[in-house]
Design an enzyme around this catalytic site. Structure first.
Site, PDB file in Angstrom:
ATOM      1  N   ASP A 166     -22.443  17.634 -43.041  1.00  0.00           N
ATOM      2  CA  ASP A 166     -21.814  17.177 -41.797  1.00  0.00           C
ATOM      3  C   ASP A 166     -22.059  18.216 -40.700  1.00  0.00           C
ATOM      4  O   ASP A 166     -21.172  18.545 -39.924  1.00  0.00           O
ATOM      5  CB  ASP A 166     -20.317  16.968 -42.018  1.00  0.00           C
TER       6      ASP A 166
ATOM      7  N   LYS B 193      -4.738  22.930 -41.232  1.00  0.00           N
ATOM      8  CA  LYS B 193      -5.513  21.690 -41.303  1.00  0.00           C
ATOM      9  C   LYS B 193      -4.879  20.773 -42.335  1.00  0.00           C
ATOM     10  O   LYS B 193      -4.668  21.166 -43.481  1.00  0.00           O
ATOM     11  CB  LYS B 193      -6.970  21.974 -41.677  1.00  0.00           C
TER      12      LYS B 193
END
Length: 403
Positions: free
Chosen positions: A228, A123
């Site tokens: 989130d 990532k």
């Protein structure tokens, strides 16, 4: 931007030293003077430095800044990517890079593998990528903040995510295994699962809904709010039920259990955060809306509420992971700085599909055809160069005028 690793095998030891020198110089300079690059790299002879600079610029690892007040280069995201990959290569954490499997407003995700061929996930955080349309405002935000660059903030996001992932994994939360972290990147285990947003139907939506709400409350019991928690950041892993093969044969979906896996933690906050209730309610409502829209499921229970979360925390007996993470080195000051910057560049944690991100990238390409962001920055004045270099430029300009 896409990660292109074609040139990495052709870089020489001198090229790596020069690229590292540009990175080091970027801590105090938006545009690193060529003379400073040569000084930091420690290479003898100017020809070798200029040859490496030329090699790096050809493959877009550094970029020449037009109309600058002095001769210099800036580090690109590609250059930072290469530096991180080179570190992983030395650690034997990453041997090869495969396909891109995810893209968002603030990150890119790739499948990679180690020397044994074990697949992993890389990532790459790219905070500030979407803020180029407000380059001047972004520079105003970062003025007089030597640590407040896109490079530093992206690294901060990676450190935060890796630290929280470790803490959650150690306490049996269903998250990927964090394997390594460097600069603005993270390497983690690859999980054979699908994002919840790609799931069109489930056999028992009520059970999955209950699992997700229980996870939100369990996070709260450890002093955390994801911030989130939505269909973009939840993976669904399917596993056979613990039964004999003869019993499961022919039962279809009844023979499979679905396990939610939580990902993406840069937005995570403490339950003591001033806006904790807002973040908690947003997490809960995101799941409620998605289940109603996708699975036509509406829970009979209105909660959970923030008071329920506080009640879970007050039971005690569990670690405060928010306190533990802070003690590990990710301080409140760092968290506040990252949160402020993420809010500034639009990383609000509302999720985004791959298609919408591609549309943003296409719009970005159209805008950059009119005027390159770096050129626009220079036209408005380079803010992060040292005072000494500016003074030298001013004196040189006066001499040329009087001459």
């Amino acid at each position: 931007m896409k990660l292109d690793t074609k040139a990495i095998r052709y870089l020489t030891a001198e090229d790596w030293r020069v690229l590292t020198a540009v990175e080091m110089g970027s801590k105090n300079h938006e545009v690193v003077p060529t003379s400073l690059i040569a000084q930091i790299s420690g290479l003898r002879g100017g020809s070798g430095v200029h040859r490496s600079i030329s090699n790096l610029a050809k493959v877009d690892l550094i970029a020449k800044v037009k109309n600058a007040k002095y001769d210099g280069y800036r580090l690109t995201y590609g250059g930072l990517d290469y530096l991180a990959l080179n570190t992983y290569r030395k650690r034997k954490a990453v041997y090869s890079v495969g396909n891109q499997i995810g893209v968002g407003k603030e990150s890119d995700i790739y499948v990679v593998s180690d020397e044994k061929g074990v697949q992993r996930v890389l990532k790459i955080h790219r905070l500030g990528r979407i803020s180029f349309r407000t380059v001047k405002a972004n520079r105003d935000y970062l003025r007089n903040r030597s640590s407040g660059s896109w490079m530093y903030m992206s690294r901060l996001a990676a450190v935060k995510e890796f630290t929280f992932m470790q803490a959650l994994r150690d306490n049996d939360f269903p998250v990927p295994e964090p394997l390594s972290q460097n600069r603005h990147t993270i390497v983690m285990s690859l999980i054979d699962a699908f994002p919840l947003r790609q799931i069109s139907s489930v056999a028992d939506p009520a059970t999955l809904y209950a699992q997700l709400m229980a996870m939100i409350l369990r996070l709260a019991s450890f002093g955390l709010i994801h911030g989130d928690f939505n269909e973009f950041n939840i993976l669904i892993e399917e596993k056979p039920k613990d039964q004999n093969a003869d019993e499961t044969k022919g039962h279809g979906s009844d023979a499979v259990t679905v396990n939610p896996i939580l990902i993406d933690f840069p937005q995570m906050v403490s339950i003591d955060h001033p806006n904790a209730e807002m973040y908690f309610d947003r997490d809960v409502n995101c799941i409620k809306r998605f289940f109603e829209r996708r699975f036509h499921f509406i829970s009979d229970e209105s909660g959970p509420t923030f008071s329920d979360a506080r009640a879970e925390l007050s039971k005690g007996g569990l670690k405060r992971l928010d306190v533990e993470v802070e003690a590990s080195g990710f301080s409140k000051k760092m968290a506040k700085e990252l949160e402020k910057y993420m809010g500034f560049v639009g990383a609000t944690g509302d999720g985004q599909t791959d298609e919408s991100q591609k549309q943003d990238d296409e719009e970005a390409d159209e805008d950059t055809e009119e005027e390159d962001p770096s050129d626009k920055e220079i036209k408005d004045g380079v803010e992060d160069v040292s005072k000494q270099l500016n003074d030298q430029h001013g004196r040189a300009q006066q001499s040329s005028d009087t001459g």
